[in-house]
Design a protein around this motif. Structure first.
Motif, PDB file in Angstrom:
ATOM      1  N   THR A 220      -2.729  24.958  21.332  1.00 45.90           N
ATOM      2  CA  THR A 220      -2.956  24.090  22.390  1.00 45.90           C
ATOM      3  C   THR A 220      -2.769  24.090  23.170  1.00 45.90           C
ATOM      4  O   THR A 220      -1.471  22.801  23.229  1.00 45.90           O
ATOM      5  CB  THR A 220      -4.099  23.630  21.783  1.00 45.90           C
ATOM      6  OG1 THR A 220      -4.481  24.372  20.643  1.00 45.90           O
ATOM      7  CG2 THR A 220      -5.038  22.570  22.357  1.00 45.90           C
ATOM      8  N   ASP A 224      -5.268  21.259  28.151  1.00 47.32           N
ATOM      9  CA  ASP A 224      -7.104  21.595  27.488  1.00 47.32           C
ATOM     10  C   ASP A 224      -6.637  20.690  26.592  1.00 47.32           C
ATOM     11  O   ASP A 224      -8.394  19.776  25.922  1.00 47.32           O
ATOM     12  CB  ASP A 224      -6.866  22.348  27.351  1.00 47.32           C
ATOM     13  CG  ASP A 224      -6.495  23.726  27.684  1.00 47.32           C
ATOM     14  OD1 ASP A 224      -6.843  23.607  29.144  1.00 47.32           O
ATOM     15  OD2 ASP A 224      -6.598  25.616  27.129  1.00 47.32           O
ATOM     16  N   ASN A 265      -7.545  26.111  20.576  1.00 55.59           N
ATOM     17  CA  ASN A 265      -7.136  26.793  21.085  1.00 55.59           C
ATOM     18  C   ASN A 265      -8.216  27.988  21.025  1.00 55.59           C
ATOM     19  O   ASN A 265      -8.592  28.736  21.688  1.00 55.59           O
ATOM     20  CB  ASN A 265      -6.548  27.380  21.472  1.00 55.59           C
ATOM     21  CG  ASN A 265      -6.440  28.003  23.060  1.00 55.59           C
ATOM     22  OD1 ASN A 265      -6.673  26.951  23.742  1.00 55.59           O
ATOM     23  ND2 ASN A 265      -6.022  29.236  23.208  1.00 55.59           N
ATOM     24  N   PRO A 316     -10.953  24.752  24.713  1.00 54.70           N
ATOM     25  CA  PRO A 316      -9.621  24.962  25.423  1.00 54.70           C
ATOM     26  C   PRO A 316      -9.807  26.938  25.803  1.00 54.70           C
ATOM     27  O   PRO A 316      -9.857  27.129  24.390  1.00 54.70           O
ATOM     28  CB  PRO A 316      -8.741  24.574  24.083  1.00 54.70           C
ATOM     29  CG  PRO A 316      -9.190  23.134  23.424  1.00 54.70           C
ATOM     30  CD  PRO A 316     -10.723  23.376  23.564  1.00 54.70           C
TER      31      PRO A 316
END
Length: 337
Positions: A220, A224, A265, A316
């Motif tokens: 990730t 984000d 993510n 994200p």
């Protein structure tokens, strides 16, 4: 504009969050102990950058110092507290578990007491994907049981979630816990894989690849991540009158204004593909030292971030190759390599 107290502003995530909030006009006070778990010069450089903003002030203070912590908070009078400071790192918890007990348990208790006393509008606290432990059903959802932590670090973070829930229930304290998934990006920690891999490869040293590379992570990108935190500041949990009011996709507690949110993510990436992407960006081949799985490690993490999207409209989505490119550009500039 809201006044936000952030713990851990000289840290990787705290620095990026403070920078984002300052850019949006928030007034931010940072607390950081400047511990020597990794290069203190990197931490001081982050704080120096933040201190260039008129909206930022900071105090060097240990989380365990309850009196000093309370004094600083009372003087600043925050509307919101974002508690990010912690003894981090899965592997270090095998060597020095007491540091996790003191920082993550005692320190977090002190933050809870301050939030209760000051009756803040919203308390947000960092947890970790490590709390999912031995769970094998993926992607991980916030409502999954998390009773099998594999490291003491994960155990302290699960304890933080339970401690926060009790305070939220007892004192009506609106609380959001977020579980982070393998955060990476510019200004990252030297103990994280991306930093270690790039540093070693640029100096022609071998890199250690655990479980022979058969591992998956939900990488990730840090910007984000902090965008997700920023949006969650406005998503204040409310106590419900009946459990029937809670949507099936929500982790909202039936007995407290308390919620857990994954920030990831939502894409698992194989470790070997991650290394390939670093090689492509650097134009170098890594000297790979394949190793067995390390104690406390898990073979895979993967976030279901549906709840974050439902609450904030945000998800994200930085591609790992783009994130690696941004990290490498920062690393070369910072270290003049």
């Amino acid at each position: 504009m809201k006044r936000v107290l952030i713990t851990g502003t000289a840290g990787f995530i705290g620095f990026h969050l403070a920078r984002l909030l300052l850019a949006e006009g928030f007034v931010v006070h940072g607390i950081d102990a400047m511990t020597d778990y990794y290069d203190v010069n990197l931490k001081r450089r982050r704080h120096q950058m933040l201190l260039q903003s008129q909206g930022f002030t900071a105090t060097e203070c240990w989380l365990e110092d309850a009196d000093r912590l309370a004094e600083v908070a009372r003087e600043f009078k925050p509307d919101v507290i974002v508690h990010l400071a912690a003894q981090a790192g899965v592997r270090y918890s095998l060597e020095n578990p007491r540091a996790y007990l003191e920082s993550n348990i005692v320190g977090t208790f002190n933050i809870l007491e301050i939030a209760r006393e000051l009756d803040v509008e919203h308390l947000l606290m960092a947890s970790t994907s490590s709390v999912y432990g031995a769970n094998e059903h993926m992607p991980f959802r916030e409502t999954d049981k998390c009773d099998t932590p594999l490291t003491f670090y994960a155990a302290t973070k699960k304890a933080n979630e339970s401690m926060a829930h009790s305070y939220s229930h007892l004192w009506g304290l609106p609380t959001t816990m977020f579980r982070f998934f393998t955060v990476y990006g510019p200004w990252g920690r030297p103990d994280l894989a991306l930093f270690k891999f790039v540093d070693a490869m640029l100096e022609s040293r071998p890199i250690d690849i655990y479980n022979h590379g058969d591992m998956y992570r939900d990488f990730t990108y840090v910007e984000d991540l902090v965008r997700g935190i920023r949006l969650l500041i406005d998503a204040v949990p409310a106590r419900v009158k009946s459990p029937d009011e809670i949507e099936e996709w929500d982790s909202l507690s039936p007995v407290a204004p308390y919620r857990i949110v994954n920030i990831g993510n939502s894409e698992k990436v194989r470790l070997l593909d991650f290394v390939d992407a670093i090689e492509g960006e650097l134009g170098l081949k890594a000297k790979r030292n394949y190793m067995e799985m390390q104690k406390g490690d898990v073979p895979a993490t993967w976030a279901d971030a549906t709840l974050l999207k439902k609450l904030t409209g945000y998800q994200p989505q930085t591609d790992v190759r783009d994130g690696i490119a941004k990290f490498v550009a920062w690393f070369r500039d910072y270290h003049a390599k």
